[in-house]
Design an enzyme around this catalytic site. Sequence first.
Site, PDB file in Angstrom:
ATOM      1  N   LYS A 315       0.988  -1.337  -0.130  1.00  0.00           N
ATOM      2  CA  LYS A 315       0.145  -0.688   0.291  1.00  0.00           C
ATOM      3  C   LYS A 315       0.712   1.070   0.267  1.00  0.00           C
ATOM      4  O   LYS A 315       2.123   1.069   0.314  1.00  0.00           O
ATOM      5  CB  LYS A 315      -1.124   0.017   1.267  1.00  0.00           C
ATOM      6  N   ARG A 389     -10.175 -11.648   1.920  1.00  0.00           N
ATOM      7  CA  ARG A 389     -11.297 -12.541   1.480  1.00  0.00           C
ATOM      8  C   ARG A 389     -10.591 -13.710   1.665  1.00  0.00           C
ATOM      9  O   ARG A 389     -11.302 -15.010   0.920  1.00  0.00           O
ATOM     10  CB  ARG A 389     -11.542 -11.993  -0.117  1.00  0.00           C
TER      11      ARG A 389
HETATM   12  N1  BES Z   1      -8.462  -3.659   4.525  1.00  0.00           N
HETATM   13  C1  BES Z   1      -8.538  -3.174   2.795  1.00  0.00           C
HETATM   14  C2  BES Z   1      -9.758  -2.886   2.371  1.00  0.00           C
HETATM   15  C3  BES Z   1      -9.706  -1.341   2.979  1.00  0.00           C
HETATM   16  C4  BES Z   1      -9.579  -0.096   3.011  1.00  0.00           C
HETATM   17  C5  BES Z   1     -10.261  -1.085   4.866  1.00  0.00           C
HETATM   18  C6  BES Z   1      -9.013   0.867   3.430  1.00  0.00           C
HETATM   19  C7  BES Z   1     -10.432   0.079   5.796  1.00  0.00           C
HETATM   20  C8  BES Z   1     -10.031   1.158   5.099  1.00  0.00           C
HETATM   21  C9  BES Z   1      -8.473  -4.064   2.401  1.00  0.00           C
HETATM   22  O1  BES Z   1      -7.216  -5.026   3.115  1.00  0.00           O
HETATM   23  C10 BES Z   1      -8.106  -4.075   0.788  1.00  0.00           C
HETATM   24  O2  BES Z   1      -6.720  -3.648   0.785  1.00  0.00           O
HETATM   25  N2  BES Z   1      -8.675  -3.918  -0.392  1.00  0.00           N
HETATM   26  C11 BES Z   1      -8.400  -2.987  -1.627  1.00  0.00           C
HETATM   27  C12 BES Z   1      -8.712  -4.674  -2.411  1.00  0.00           C
HETATM   28  C13 BES Z   1      -8.631  -4.262  -3.332  1.00  0.00           C
HETATM   29  C14 BES Z   1      -6.687  -4.526  -3.394  1.00  0.00           C
HETATM   30  C15 BES Z   1      -9.368  -5.223  -5.025  1.00  0.00           C
HETATM   31  C16 BES Z   1      -8.898  -2.203  -1.864  1.00  0.00           C
HETATM   32  O3  BES Z   1     -10.308  -1.748  -0.951  1.00  0.00           O
HETATM   33  O4  BES Z   1      -8.489  -0.898  -2.691  1.00  0.00           O
HETATM   34 MN    MN Z   2      -5.379  -5.289   2.091  1.00  0.00          MN
END
Ligand code: BES
Ligand code: MN
Length: 537
Positions: A315, A389
């Site tokens: 990230k 997931r």
């Molecule tokens: N934990 C994150 C989602 C999230 C984002 C929770 C902001 C709380 C605040 C999750 O694991 C994630 O990174 N999701 C990605 C999925 C994508 C890579 C398909 C996302 O939402 O960008």
């Molecule tokens: Mn994630």
Amino acid sequence: MRKVAEPIPAMASPPGHNVTIVCVLQALCLIPLSFILGPMPDSLKITFAPLGSAPSGLAVILAASDLALSKTAAALLASAKDLLARAAAADGFKGKSGSFLDIVAPEKVAASRLLVAGTGKPADWKELDVIRLGGAICGRLPDAVTEATILADTVAGPLSADQAADLALGLRLRFYAFDRYKTKKKDGDEGPKKRSVTILVADEKAARKAFKSREGIADGVDVARDLVNEPPNVLSPPEFARRASALERLGVDVEILGEKEMKKLGMGALLAVGQGSRKESQMVVMRWDGGKDGAAPVCLIGKGVCFDTGGISLKPGEGMQDMKGDMGGAAAVVGAMHALAARKAKVNAVGIIGLVENMPDGNAYRPGDILTSMSGQTIEIINTDAEGRLVLADLLWYAKGRFEPKFMINLATLTGAIMVALGSEHAGLFSNDDELAQNLTASGLATGERVWRMPLSPEYDKLIDSQFADMKNTGGRYGGSITAAQFLQRFVGDTPWAHLDVAGTAMNSVKNDLNRSWGGGWGVRLLDRLVADACES
Ligand code: BES
Ligand code: MN
Ligand code: ZN
């Protein structure tokens, strides 16, 4: 397989309860208490006494729309003629719901200070209005006030025992502050230190009884809040599991499974997410058997990513600290299990959480990897940041197979996309069962932890087809919350199931009358209510 839980020092007693034994210690060695213990925990003591008792400390009275007072409030003000009318006129206070009037050192009144809380029309109150009123009152108590008395009486008559208990619940929910790591308190820091509130009510015995179950619920909410707020260097997967095992004190059976056990179960999806971490991944299974012997349980399942860096698909740095809250689903499950056990819910409930840390590392899983989940279905990794997931895939499959639940609900801070769609006031609800979806919607409205139903539909499945495996772990740019839910659905079979995407609600929670905390404990009251309404009555 079972690890025996050790007693837990810090977490086990929920906030709001104090240790008195240490005073003896202090007397013995004459060392300042704060030196031995660090700052004393905040505490809020709530007691009930009969209406008509003399108030002590600050007195809170309830004034309806046209400044109409109850008999008891009027009696308290009897010798200070016109005081309320004059103060209200000077301040533009009209008794509107959510408004307050503060009267300091009122002459001829048997209270050092008066706080007048506007109630609107008490005849129109819903349960949540009363809880929120309690929260608002708690937030309005000045820092200097350690003792307060609330006259639970309105022009429409005294509050019922349930209403008085709801008022107390609101106080409890609002009182929480996470200040464990603040060594100095600054002016303006939210939250009191020590406070005692007496609620004067028509039937104090009934109110006390009604508050008991609500106190268990408030404790559960605070447990979840603590978990979400705790920093990721402290709350690793093993530490989280250890804290969850504190539930054993409430009669919950707690099993902790480590990597070896999960490997034996074939949980290749969950384990891949944690394989880049120095901390061992864990699964915790919590069982509360308060229902009929052998009756199918409800399963509550939580994503517990103790820190989500994104892994190899790292990230961006900005805001990454918030990813300590990526275990908000698991925290809500532990909090809900706490609530159910504390109030001895007549239900068989199983909580299952998957605890992992998603890290980049020489041993981390990669984009391109193909994992075999416990179900046997294979998953091509496109993005290691779509890890929640993967954890849930194995938990859902495990829950379904081992417990054959009446229904299962998972909570997960799963997608940023759900925040784009719904913001932070509703969680996304996805379900294969209309009745369960309706029940959750109703529980959301009753508790204020609202959910909004989103679609599931086979057409979206195309988006997660993989050219190499049974599926891939991300869809395209659009409908990101829906493709995540479609992915989960492949692991639930015919079991009635609901997925709550709580990315917008469980962390960085909205601050309102009932919550001032980053980790708001979102979902605990929702789940508790769902169980109460759908399983216990
Ligand atoms: N934990 C994150 C989602 C999230 C984002 C929770 C902001 C709380 C605040 C999750 O694991 C994630 O990174 N999701 C990605 C999925 C994508 C890579 C398909 C996302 O939402 O960008
Ligand atoms: Mn994630
Ligand atoms: Zn995540």
